[in-house]
Enzyme design. Structure first.
Site, PDB file in Angstrom:
ATOM      1  N   LYS A  54       2.195   2.358   7.387  1.00  0.00           N
ATOM      2  CA  LYS A  54       3.662   2.892   7.360  1.00  0.00           C
ATOM      3  C   LYS A  54       3.686   4.412   7.373  1.00  0.00           C
ATOM      4  O   LYS A  54       4.284   5.136   7.900  1.00  0.00           O
ATOM      5  CB  LYS A  54       4.224   2.626   6.125  1.00  0.00           C
ATOM      6  CG  LYS A  54       4.609   0.989   6.025  1.00  0.00           C
ATOM      7  CD  LYS A  54       4.719   0.342   4.718  1.00  0.00           C
ATOM      8  CE  LYS A  54       4.974  -1.129   4.892  1.00  0.00           C
ATOM      9  NZ  LYS A  54       5.238  -2.008   3.655  1.00  0.00           N
ATOM     10  N   GLN A  98       5.360  -0.732  -2.408  1.00  0.00           N
ATOM     11  CA  GLN A  98       4.504  -1.707  -1.993  1.00  0.00           C
ATOM     12  C   GLN A  98       4.175  -2.783  -2.813  1.00  0.00           C
ATOM     13  O   GLN A  98       3.936  -2.780  -4.072  1.00  0.00           O
ATOM     14  CB  GLN A  98       3.254  -1.053  -1.508  1.00  0.00           C
ATOM     15  CG  GLN A  98       2.198  -2.157  -0.570  1.00  0.00           C
ATOM     16  CD  GLN A  98       3.005  -2.402   0.582  1.00  0.00           C
ATOM     17  OE1 GLN A  98       3.571  -1.571   1.420  1.00  0.00           O
ATOM     18  NE2 GLN A  98       3.182  -3.907   0.979  1.00  0.00           N
ATOM     19  N   ASP A 121      14.073  -0.627   2.445  1.00  0.00           N
ATOM     20  CA  ASP A 121      13.488  -2.198   2.638  1.00  0.00           C
ATOM     21  C   ASP A 121      14.753  -3.030   2.592  1.00  0.00           C
ATOM     22  O   ASP A 121      14.761  -4.301   3.277  1.00  0.00           O
ATOM     23  CB  ASP A 121      12.758  -2.350   1.573  1.00  0.00           C
ATOM     24  CG  ASP A 121      11.260  -2.457   1.779  1.00  0.00           C
ATOM     25  OD1 ASP A 121      10.951  -2.642   2.935  1.00  0.00           O
ATOM     26  OD2 ASP A 121      10.520  -2.733   0.725  1.00  0.00           O
TER      27      ASP A 121
END
Ligand code: NAD
Length: 302
Positions: A54, A98, A121
């Site tokens: 990422k 995460q 997200d």
């Protein structure tokens, strides 16, 4: 005639180039770039590799990227404090925690502490609600479903009035993609059915699908005879079915299979995604798109 292959790896490159160009344009005009922070708790090797990818992708498209690594012993209170800090930080447009988090930390509490306007997200209940309402309410689409929709649109598949069947009702794939496909507008406006573990006659539903989206996590669940000739088949499933040795590195790597019997299905479908190399590459790409979107919302540009 064999199906057209929907190559996520190629579409990813196309989108990342667009994002790089747009980021450079914004930087020139407004003097700012999107900022993405990834918060990693502990040293889970899979999490480290996801976060690294990422951060590398954010760097590639010209974002400010911050990797905040915290020890596995961090308290829930301190983690919430960290999120509050990034919520208040003007140079950060996207906050990603995460998962999974260690057991002593309440994941739900942490995810809902993220400012919904930085929730790139798209999992915050506020953004789930915005997605349900649709139209101009929508801020961030969850990344994997957003990637699926991009693959369909960029492959030129007609969605308006199409019968879409989604196999699976998870909160991260099945439910959001079904919701997205039924909204009015480009790349959607479909008639949607969701099937799941309690559905009778899975085959009958799948056979009706002009667009079949499969996210069950069961290798080979969808049989070739369940596919309508010419249908668009999006296989989200990623199933480890064994191991092989990589010829170049000599290292053991997982053998991955989708939820659809690809070799036979490609002879019937009109379009199909491979596994790997179909939906997979799209998720991080859409995270970047959401982060750029977040900055654009802040700047009041579209
Ligand atoms: P999940 O386990 O949370 O949900 C699976 C869903 O499939 C459930 O709703 C269940 O009802 C349904 N299902 C399971 N077995 C079924 C059966 N036999 N018949 C009918 N329905 C059945 O999984 P998920 O998180 O939605 O992920 C699904 C798959 O997609 C997994 O293989 C996962 O690894 C993959 N995935 C890939 C990406 C990506 O490529 N970026 C992202 C997310 C998930």
């Amino acid at each position: 005639m064999p199906a057209k292959l929907i190559k996520g790896t190629e579409i990813r490159e196309e989108i990342l180039e667009e994002l790089t160009a747009e980021t450079a344009r914004i930087k020139k005009k407004y003097g700012v770039v999107p900022g993405l922070v990834t918060i990693l708790v502990g040293e889970n090797p899979a999490s480290i590799s996801y976060v690294t990818l990422k951060i590398q992708t954010a760097h590639r498209v010209g974002f400010k990227e911050v990797q905040d690594s915290q020890p596995v012993s961090i308290s829930e209170e301190d983690l919430l404090g960290l999120i509050a800090k990034y919520n208040a930080d003007d140079s950060i447009n996207g906050i990603l925690v995460q998962l999974p988090l260690p057991k002593h930390i309440n994941e739900k509490k942490v995810l809902t502490a993220i400012d919904p306007d930085k929730d790139v997200d798209g999992f915050h209940p506020v953004n789930v609600g915005r997605l349900m309402i649709g139209g101009s309410e929508v801020k961030f689409l969850p990344c994997t479903p957003a990637g699926i929709q991009e693959l369909i649109v960029r492959s030129g598949v007609e969605t308006s009035g199409a019968e879409v069947v989604v196999v699976g009702r998870s909160n991260i794939v099945g439910k959001p993609i079904a919701n997205m496909m039924l909204q009015k507008g480009k790349g959607a406006n479909s008639t949607v059915t969701i099937v799941h573990t309690a559905t009778k006659h899975l085959d009958v539903h799948c056979k009706r699908a002009d667009i079949l989206i499969v996210a069950a996590g069961v290798p080979g669940l969808v049989k070739p005879e369940w596919i309508k000739p010419g249908a668009c088949v999006i296989d989200v499933g990623v199933n480890r079915v064994g191991e092989k040795t990589n010829e170049k590195t000599g290292k053991k790597v997982a053998i991955l299979k989708g939820d659809v019997d690809f070799d036979k299905a490609k002879e019937i479908a009109g379009w199909i995604t491979p596994v790997p190399g179909g939906v997979g590459p799209m998720t991080i790409t859409m995270l970047m798109k959401n982060t750029l979107k977040s900055l654009k919302f802040k700047l009041g540009i579209s």
